[in-house]
Scaffold this active site. Structure first.
Site, mmCIF file in Angstrom:
data_model
loop_
_atom_site.group_PDB
_atom_site.id
_atom_site.type_symbol
_atom_site.label_atom_id
_atom_site.label_comp_id
_atom_site.label_asym_id
_atom_site.label_seq_id
_atom_site.Cartn_x
_atom_site.Cartn_y
_atom_site.Cartn_z
ATOM 1 N N GLU A 56 0.852 -1.194 0.000
ATOM 2 C CA GLU A 56 0.000 0.000 0.000
ATOM 3 C C GLU A 56 0.881 1.234 0.000
ATOM 4 O O GLU A 56 1.763 1.383 0.855
ATOM 5 C CB GLU A 56 -0.933 0.034 1.200
ATOM 6 C CG GLU A 56 -1.829 1.271 1.184
ATOM 7 C CD GLU A 56 -2.920 1.282 2.226
ATOM 8 O OE1 GLU A 56 -3.680 2.268 2.277
ATOM 9 O OE2 GLU A 56 -3.017 0.305 2.998
ATOM 10 N N ASP A 108 10.132 7.545 0.668
ATOM 11 C CA ASP A 108 9.459 7.837 -0.596
ATOM 12 C C ASP A 108 9.210 6.553 -1.382
ATOM 13 O O ASP A 108 10.114 5.744 -1.596
ATOM 14 C CB ASP A 108 10.326 8.783 -1.429
ATOM 15 C CG ASP A 108 9.767 8.981 -2.826
ATOM 16 O OD1 ASP A 108 8.605 9.373 -2.931
ATOM 17 O OD2 ASP A 108 10.507 8.711 -3.795
ATOM 18 N N ASP A 131 -3.159 12.153 -2.984
ATOM 19 C CA ASP A 131 -3.365 13.590 -3.169
ATOM 20 C C ASP A 131 -3.744 13.860 -4.626
ATOM 21 O O ASP A 131 -3.002 13.511 -5.538
ATOM 22 C CB ASP A 131 -2.084 14.342 -2.802
ATOM 23 C CG ASP A 131 -2.311 15.832 -2.598
ATOM 24 O OD1 ASP A 131 -3.153 16.406 -3.322
ATOM 25 O OD2 ASP A 131 -1.659 16.419 -1.728
ATOM 26 N N ASP A 167 -11.718 10.242 -4.673
ATOM 27 C CA ASP A 167 -12.996 10.946 -4.642
ATOM 28 C C ASP A 167 -12.939 12.202 -5.510
ATOM 29 O O ASP A 167 -13.819 13.054 -5.430
ATOM 30 C CB ASP A 167 -13.377 11.322 -3.203
ATOM 31 C CG ASP A 167 -12.385 12.294 -2.577
ATOM 32 O OD1 ASP A 167 -11.227 12.332 -3.037
ATOM 33 O OD2 ASP A 167 -12.762 13.008 -1.633
ATOM 34 N N LYS A 203 -10.269 7.492 6.172
ATOM 35 C CA LYS A 203 -10.589 8.835 6.666
ATOM 36 C C LYS A 203 -10.834 9.785 5.503
ATOM 37 O O LYS A 203 -11.780 10.586 5.524
ATOM 38 C CB LYS A 203 -9.426 9.330 7.533
ATOM 39 C CG LYS A 203 -9.521 10.780 7.955
ATOM 40 C CD LYS A 203 -8.262 11.206 8.689
ATOM 41 C CE LYS A 203 -8.262 12.704 8.974
ATOM 42 N NZ LYS A 203 -6.992 13.129 9.645
#
Length: 233
Positions: A56, A108, A131, A167, A203
């Site tokens: 992940e 990273d 992001d 989203d 979240k």
């Protein structure tokens, strides 16, 4: 500069650690964090078995990551994250749930994949709510784009998958185009995937839903040179 140009999987933002996160980081990181190195890791040395490995990228605060690992004890998980409060939080979850199939690399992701992850060795990549970098001038910072998607394919085993969720519809469309253009990957669906009801809600996902945004998911599989896949996800 790495082989993939100036790509980085994050922009480091300052974040205050709670006392619990700081304590868990100090007490548990030596046991559950894999130090970054310039050599390939040996999964069996880390996990003590030869089960499939899922990575992940950017697990945030790690609640969903811990739940997935707990619900799938016969699968090995590596979470990559640079946000130290999230690392501390997930370390606490690992200890609380007594997980033995989840380790963390605090570095990273681009450099980790290049240096530490062997080719053709990963069963799946989870990239949940990265992001979106909504401003056009920042699109170059988005993670899910070529040539990074080419590297994901290179690291996947045959039949392995990339599962992304976002989203942010413009980013979803952007990622769809980039993944479609990645040789060796095939969309499991005609476009966006069906919502994965088994994936724990993150979240950031809840925040997006509360703002009235739709969730978009993409699932791609690695195919062989003849264009066939061997789905196991």
């Amino acid at each position: 500069m790495n082989a993939y140009g100036s790509i980085r999987s994050f922009v480091l933002r300052a974040g205050r650690m709670t006392d619990a996160q700081q304590r868990d980081y100090e007490n548990l990181s030596s046991k559950w964090c894999i130090p970054f190195s310039q050599s390939h890791i040996n999964y069996s040395d880390i996990f003590g078995n030869t089960e499939n490995v899922i990575i992940e990228i950017g697990f945030g605060m790690g609640q969903a990551t811990a739940l997935i690992a707990e619900e799938n004890p016969d699968t090995n998980y590596i979470g990559i994250e640079v946000h130290r409060p999230g690392v501390g939080r997930l370390l606490g979850e690992i200890a609380k749930r007594n997980l033995s199939n989840l380790f963390i690399i605090e570095h990273d992701a681009v450099e980790v994949l290049e240096a530490m992850i062997p080719d053709n060795s990963v069963q799946g990549f989870h990239i949940f709510f990265p992001d979106p970098w909504p401003k056009k001038k920042h699109h170059k910072r988005r993670l899910i784009k070529r040539p990074f998607t080419d590297m994901l394919c290179k690291k996947l085993s045959r039949g392995g998958y990339v599962h992304m969720a976002t989203d942010w519809e413009p980013y979803a469309q952007f990622a769809l185009e980039e993944l479609n253009a990645t040789a060796g990957l095939k969309n499991r669906y005609k476009g966006f995937a069906e919502t994965n009801r088994q994936r724990p809600q993150t979240k950031f996902e809840l925040k997006g839903k509360n703002a009235g945004r739709e969730i978009f998911e993409l699932v791609y599989e690695k195919i062989d040179e003849n264009g066939t896949e061997n789905s196991r996800a």
